[in-house]
Design a protein around this motif. Structure first.
Motif, mmCIF file in Angstrom:
data_model
loop_
_atom_site.group_PDB
_atom_site.id
_atom_site.type_symbol
_atom_site.label_atom_id
_atom_site.label_comp_id
_atom_site.label_asym_id
_atom_site.label_seq_id
_atom_site.Cartn_x
_atom_site.Cartn_y
_atom_site.Cartn_z
ATOM 1 N N UNK A 230 0.811 -1.221 0.000
ATOM 2 C CA UNK A 230 0.000 0.000 0.000
ATOM 3 C C UNK A 230 0.844 1.270 0.000
ATOM 4 N N UNK A 231 1.850 1.345 0.863
ATOM 5 C CA UNK A 231 2.662 2.564 0.965
ATOM 6 C C UNK A 231 3.430 2.814 -0.322
ATOM 7 N N UNK A 232 4.023 1.761 -0.882
ATOM 8 C CA UNK A 232 4.770 1.913 -2.126
ATOM 9 C C UNK A 232 3.840 2.329 -3.259
ATOM 10 N N UNK A 233 2.649 1.756 -3.283
ATOM 11 C CA UNK A 233 1.699 2.085 -4.351
ATOM 12 C C UNK A 233 1.226 3.535 -4.253
ATOM 13 N N UNK A 234 1.094 4.058 -3.044
ATOM 14 C CA UNK A 234 0.701 5.465 -2.890
ATOM 15 C C UNK A 234 1.635 6.378 -3.664
ATOM 16 N N UNK A 235 2.917 6.100 -3.592
ATOM 17 C CA UNK A 235 3.907 6.926 -4.303
ATOM 18 C C UNK A 235 3.804 6.701 -5.814
ATOM 19 N N UNK A 236 3.630 5.455 -6.207
ATOM 20 C CA UNK A 236 3.588 5.147 -7.637
ATOM 21 C C UNK A 236 2.332 5.694 -8.318
ATOM 22 N N UNK A 237 1.249 5.863 -7.542
ATOM 23 C CA UNK A 237 -0.003 6.346 -8.117
ATOM 24 C C UNK A 237 -0.236 7.834 -7.867
ATOM 25 N N UNK A 238 0.792 8.526 -7.405
ATOM 26 C CA UNK A 238 0.675 9.976 -7.228
ATOM 27 C C UNK A 238 0.280 10.624 -8.551
ATOM 28 N N UNK A 239 -0.740 11.461 -8.504
ATOM 29 C CA UNK A 239 -1.219 12.116 -9.723
ATOM 30 C C UNK A 239 -2.373 11.411 -10.393
ATOM 31 N N UNK A 240 -2.758 10.250 -9.861
ATOM 32 C CA UNK A 240 -3.845 9.478 -10.468
ATOM 33 C C UNK A 240 -5.137 9.579 -9.655
ATOM 34 N N UNK A 241 -5.242 10.567 -8.789
ATOM 35 C CA UNK A 241 -6.455 10.748 -7.993
ATOM 36 C C UNK A 241 -7.568 11.354 -8.843
ATOM 37 N N UNK A 242 -8.787 10.837 -8.664
ATOM 38 C CA UNK A 242 -9.956 11.403 -9.346
ATOM 39 C C UNK A 242 -10.595 12.444 -8.424
ATOM 40 N N UNK A 243 -10.817 13.629 -8.950
ATOM 41 C CA UNK A 243 -11.376 14.746 -8.185
ATOM 42 C C UNK A 243 -12.397 15.467 -9.058
ATOM 43 N N UNK A 244 -13.208 16.351 -8.458
ATOM 44 C CA UNK A 244 -14.130 17.146 -9.281
ATOM 45 C C UNK A 244 -13.406 17.941 -10.362
ATOM 46 N N UNK A 245 -12.193 18.422 -10.074
ATOM 47 C CA UNK A 245 -11.434 19.186 -11.071
ATOM 48 C C UNK A 245 -11.079 18.300 -12.266
ATOM 49 N N UNK A 246 -10.709 17.055 -12.018
ATOM 50 C CA UNK A 246 -10.423 16.136 -13.115
ATOM 51 C C UNK A 246 -11.697 15.823 -13.892
ATOM 52 N N UNK A 247 -12.804 15.622 -13.165
ATOM 53 C CA UNK A 247 -14.089 15.347 -13.824
ATOM 54 C C UNK A 247 -14.509 16.495 -14.739
ATOM 55 N N UNK A 248 -14.095 17.714 -14.424
ATOM 56 C CA UNK A 248 -14.459 18.870 -15.249
ATOM 57 C C UNK A 248 -13.928 18.750 -16.674
ATOM 58 N N UNK A 249 -12.910 17.912 -16.881
ATOM 59 C CA UNK A 249 -12.329 17.733 -18.215
ATOM 60 C C UNK A 249 -13.140 16.747 -19.061
ATOM 61 N N UNK A 250 -13.993 15.960 -18.399
ATOM 62 C CA UNK A 250 -14.858 15.018 -19.116
ATOM 63 C C UNK A 250 -16.034 15.774 -19.720
ATOM 64 N N UNK A 251 -16.891 15.066 -20.449
ATOM 65 C CA UNK A 251 -18.079 15.697 -21.017
ATOM 66 C C UNK A 251 -18.980 16.223 -19.899
ATOM 67 N N UNK A 252 -19.787 17.248 -20.165
ATOM 68 C CA UNK A 252 -20.619 17.854 -19.114
ATOM 69 C C UNK A 252 -21.561 16.871 -18.422
ATOM 70 N N UNK A 253 -22.023 15.848 -19.143
ATOM 71 C CA UNK A 253 -22.960 14.895 -18.541
ATOM 72 C C UNK A 253 -22.257 13.602 -18.103
ATOM 73 N N UNK A 254 -20.948 13.632 -17.955
ATOM 74 C CA UNK A 254 -20.206 12.445 -17.523
ATOM 75 C C UNK A 254 -20.568 12.083 -16.086
ATOM 76 N N UNK A 255 -20.481 10.798 -15.762
ATOM 77 C CA UNK A 255 -20.767 10.318 -14.414
ATOM 78 C C UNK A 255 -19.525 9.652 -13.835
ATOM 79 N N UNK A 256 -19.501 9.544 -12.511
ATOM 80 C CA UNK A 256 -18.372 8.926 -11.822
ATOM 81 C C UNK A 256 -18.813 7.647 -11.115
ATOM 82 N N UNK A 257 -18.003 6.597 -11.242
ATOM 83 C CA UNK A 257 -18.272 5.310 -10.605
ATOM 84 C C UNK A 257 -17.066 4.858 -9.776
ATOM 85 N N UNK A 258 -17.347 4.115 -8.734
ATOM 86 C CA UNK A 258 -16.302 3.497 -7.893
ATOM 87 C C UNK A 258 -16.943 2.273 -7.260
ATOM 88 N N UNK A 259 -16.260 1.126 -7.303
ATOM 89 C CA UNK A 259 -16.889 -0.114 -6.832
ATOM 90 C C UNK A 259 -16.965 -0.197 -5.310
#
Length: 301
Positions: A230-259
């Motif tokens: 987990x700790x090592x992966x946190x560093x390797x996945x830096x920059x891959x967080x999904x946020x409202x700001x990232x969603x703003x780049x998708x189409x206006x009617x895009x939806x977000x999913x997480x299992x």
């Protein structure tokens, strides 16, 4: 026709997949209206859990009860699966006593071997390679909110894990495009990428991957069994967080999913699940309805 199993999405035809999505919506409406529908009276499901889960157990157990049947929970302490007794022997015995078997385990070969020797349908409720039940719920959620996904573009951000592999299968069956954005070394199965090169693109930059897409999905960076990484992966996945700001780049009617479960502040920002574009909790509830449709399909149809 022999016994139908559900080990990956490829055990369905495109039409059957679409039929299940529609039927899951109908079963959801029936439950919300208080309608009693019990086609599985006197049916028993064995639920074999070598990997623990909240949503999988609650949805399958509640779903079986609502359909008039009974679900039997078997933890790793309750079975000899793969330990002391060969999987094929366990399959022969267990399937002689129940009507359907659900397995949540590590190696995909376990469910394949079990299904080979089972006289009743076997459902893959998650392996290290695939998570097809989750994709039924995901596709139901998108259909409820936006209609058909055919011709749309979805993006998967994060680890190329079992969920990502099932997203590739879903893209092929339901005819949509898929962007996969992951750090180097965390790609999904190479064989799947090659097989579906016509509709799957690999990205390293989340912003580039999300632009103009209709659906954004992610998962935890360290899955069950990967806690030490987990700790090592946190560093390797830096920059891959999904946020409202990232969603703003998708189409206006895009939806977000997480299992789910989600790690707020890691693969998603603290506020992502509460964003109006998030349909995560509808998606989670749909595990119940999609799996009821699947059980009906395997046992009644």
């Amino acid at each position: 026709m022999g016994t139908r199993h559900f080990l990956t999405l490829n055990d369905l035809t495109p039409d059957e997949f679409k039929q299940l999505i529609v039927r899951a919506g109908e079963l959801k409406q029936m439950r919300n209206a208080g309608e009693v529908y019990e086609p599985l009276q006197n049916h028993v499901m064995a639920m074999i859990f070598e990997k623990a889960s909240t949503r999988t157990r609650v949805s399958f157990e509640a779903g079986m009860a609502q359909l008039g049947g009974h679900a039997m929970f078997l933890s790793s302490r309750d079975t000899q699966l793969g330990r002391g007794e060969p999987i094929e022997d366990s399959a022969r015995v267990i399937s002689s006593m129940v009507d359907v078997v659900m397995i949540r385990t590590f190696e995909h070969a376990t469910v394949e071997t079990f299904a080979r020797y089972s006289r009743v349908p076997v459902i893959n409720a998650l392996t290290d390679d695939y998570h097809p039940c989750q994709l039924l719920a995901d596709m139901q959620a998108y259909h409820e909110h936006r209609g058909s996904i055919q011709g749309k573009t979805a993006v998967w951000i994060g680890d190329g894990n079992n969920m990502c592999n099932s997203w590739i299968n879903a893209a092929a069956l339901l005819d949509f495009r898929l962007h996969i954005c992951c750090p180097e070394g965390f790609e999904p199965m190479q064989s799947l990428l090659e097989q579906h090169a016509d509709r799957v693109r690999l990205f390293r930059d989340p912003e580039e991957a999300v632009k103009g897409t209709d659906l954004v999905s992610t998962d935890v960076w360290a899955s069950m069994g990967q806690e030490e990484e987990a700790k090592a992966r946190e560093k390797q996945f830096t920059g891959f967080q999904v946020s409202p700001a990232l969603m703003d780049l998708a189409n206006p009617d895009a939806v977000f999913l997480h299992c789910l479960p989600a790690h707020r502040g890691e693969e998603i920002s603290e506020d992502m699940l509460d964003d109006p574009r998030s349909i995560v909790f509808d998606e989670a509830e749909n595990r119940l309805h999609a799996q009821k449709a699947l059980l009906e399909f395997l046992l009644v149809n």
